[in-house]
Scaffold this motif. Structure first.
Motif, short mmCIF file in Angstrom:
data_model
loop_
_atom_site.label_atom_id
_atom_site.label_comp_id
_atom_site.label_asym_id
_atom_site.label_seq_id
_atom_site.Cartn_x
_atom_site.Cartn_y
_atom_site.Cartn_z
N GLU A 84 -24.86 34.00 -9.29
CA GLU A 84 -24.45 33.83 -10.69
C GLU A 84 -23.43 32.71 -10.83
O GLU A 84 -23.43 31.96 -11.81
CB GLU A 84 -23.89 35.16 -11.23
N ASN A 85 -22.55 32.56 -9.84
CA ASN A 85 -21.53 31.50 -9.90
C ASN A 85 -22.17 30.11 -9.86
O ASN A 85 -21.71 29.19 -10.55
CB ASN A 85 -20.53 31.64 -8.74
N GLU A 88 -23.78 29.44 -13.20
CA GLU A 88 -22.76 29.16 -14.22
C GLU A 88 -22.41 27.67 -14.22
O GLU A 88 -22.28 27.05 -15.29
CB GLU A 88 -21.51 30.01 -13.94
N ARG A 91 -25.41 25.90 -15.76
CA ARG A 91 -25.45 26.05 -17.22
C ARG A 91 -24.60 24.98 -17.91
O ARG A 91 -25.00 24.41 -18.93
CB ARG A 91 -24.95 27.43 -17.64
N ARG A 92 -23.43 24.74 -17.36
CA ARG A 92 -22.53 23.74 -17.95
C ARG A 92 -23.17 22.34 -17.90
O ARG A 92 -23.10 21.58 -18.86
CB ARG A 92 -21.18 23.73 -17.23
#
Length: 241
Positions: A84-85, A88, A91-92
Motif C-alpha cells: 500500500e505504501n 500511495e 497515486r501521487r
C-alpha cells in the motif's frame, strides 16, 4: 541465517517494500546508475503498443512503467502491487501527470490475479519477478489474463556472464549496494536482501526457457547494459478456431 530463510518470503518482501517506498525511486536511480529509464524505453519500443491497448502492470511499485504505458496507449492500464505504501507514492505521481482516468491501482497478489481470463493486451512485471514466491505461477497468471496473441513482458535485473565486468558487478551488488541503502534510505537489511534475491533468480537463458515451459511462444530475451538487466517477452498462443 539470511533474512529470506528466517521469514516466509512473501511476508518479508512485503515488509521490505512497505519500508523502502519513500526512497524507492531515488534508490532505483542509484542502483541502476540511472539506466532503468533507458531499459524501460527500450522495452516500450519492443512492446510497440497501439492506441487504446490495455495492460496490467504487476508489482507496479511507484508506477513509472504504469504511467509510461498509459501515456503511450491512452488505453485503460491497471497497476497491481501488494504494498500500500508503494501504491500511495504511485497515486501521487499519477495525479501529477493527470492520468487518474486512465490508470486504476489495485492492492493485490501477483500469484492470484483478481481478473478474468483474456482481459488485457499486455501483462508486464518490472523488477518484481525475483521477489515473488513462485515465478512460474506468476507467469501462468500473467498468461491467463492476457488475450490470445497478447504479450507477457518482464524487465528484471539479471546476471552478467563476462569477466571482469561480472566480478565488479557482484562486488557492487553484494558489498556497496547495502551500504548505499544504509546511507541514503537508512535501510541496510532491506538492501542487503536485494543481492540475495538475485543469486537465487534464474539467468537470462534459463528464464527464457521457463517462459517457454509455461506455454508462451515467440519468446525473446534481450541483455541490457552488459547483462545487468534483461528483457523477456513471450506471446500467448492464439487459439485455433
Amino acid at each position: 541465517m539470511s533474512s529470506l530463510s528466517s521469514k516466509p518470503k512473501e511476508k518479508f518482501v512485503h515488509s521490505v517494500f512497505e519500508s523502502i517506498a519513500p526512497n524507492y525511486d531515488k534508490m532505483n536511480d542509484i542502483i541502476s546508475f540511472g539506466r532503468h529509464k533507458a531499459w524501460r524505453k527500450f522495452t516500450m519500443k519492443k512492446m510497440n503498443m497501439s492506441q487504446g491497448d490495455t495492460a496490467i502492470d504487476l508489482c507496479c511499485g511507484t508506477c513509472d512503467w504504469t504511467i509510461s504505458m498509459a501515456q503511450t496507449s491512452g488505453g485503460s492500464i491497471t497497476g497491481l502491487d501488494f504494498s500500500e505504501n508503494m501504491l500511495e507514492v504511485g497515486r501521487r505521481k499519477i495525479a501529477e501527470q493527470g492520468l487518474d482516468s486512465s490508470i486504476v491501482l489495485v492492492q493485490g497478489n501477483a500469484m492470484a490475479l483478481p481478473f478474468e481470463d483474456n482481459t488485457f493486451q499486455y501483462a508486464t512485471i518490472g523488477f518484481g519477478l525475483r521477489n515473488v514466491p513462485d515465478l512460474r505461477q506468476v507467469l501462468k497468471e500473467m498468461q491467463r489474463v492476457v488475450k490470445p496473441g497478447g504479450m507477457v513482458v518482464c524487465l528484471e535485473v539479471s546476471k552478467p556472464t563476462w569477466q571482469p565486468f561480472k566480478g565488479l558487478y557482484y562486488f557492487y551488488f553484494k558489498h556497496l549496494l547495502p551500504l548505499l541503502g544504509k546511507l541514503i534510505a537508512k535501510r541496510y537489511e532491506q538492501y542487503k536482501w536485494l543481492p540475495e534475491s538475485l543469486i537465487q533468480f534464474p539467468g537470462r537463458e534459463e528464464l527464457a526457457q521457463i517462459f517457454r515451459e509455461t506455454g508462451l511462444t515467440e519468446v525473446e530475451a534481450y541483455p541490457l547494459t552488459g547483462g545487468v538487466a534483461a528483457l523477456h517477452i513471450g506471446t500467448k498462443e492464439t487459439q485455433n478456431v
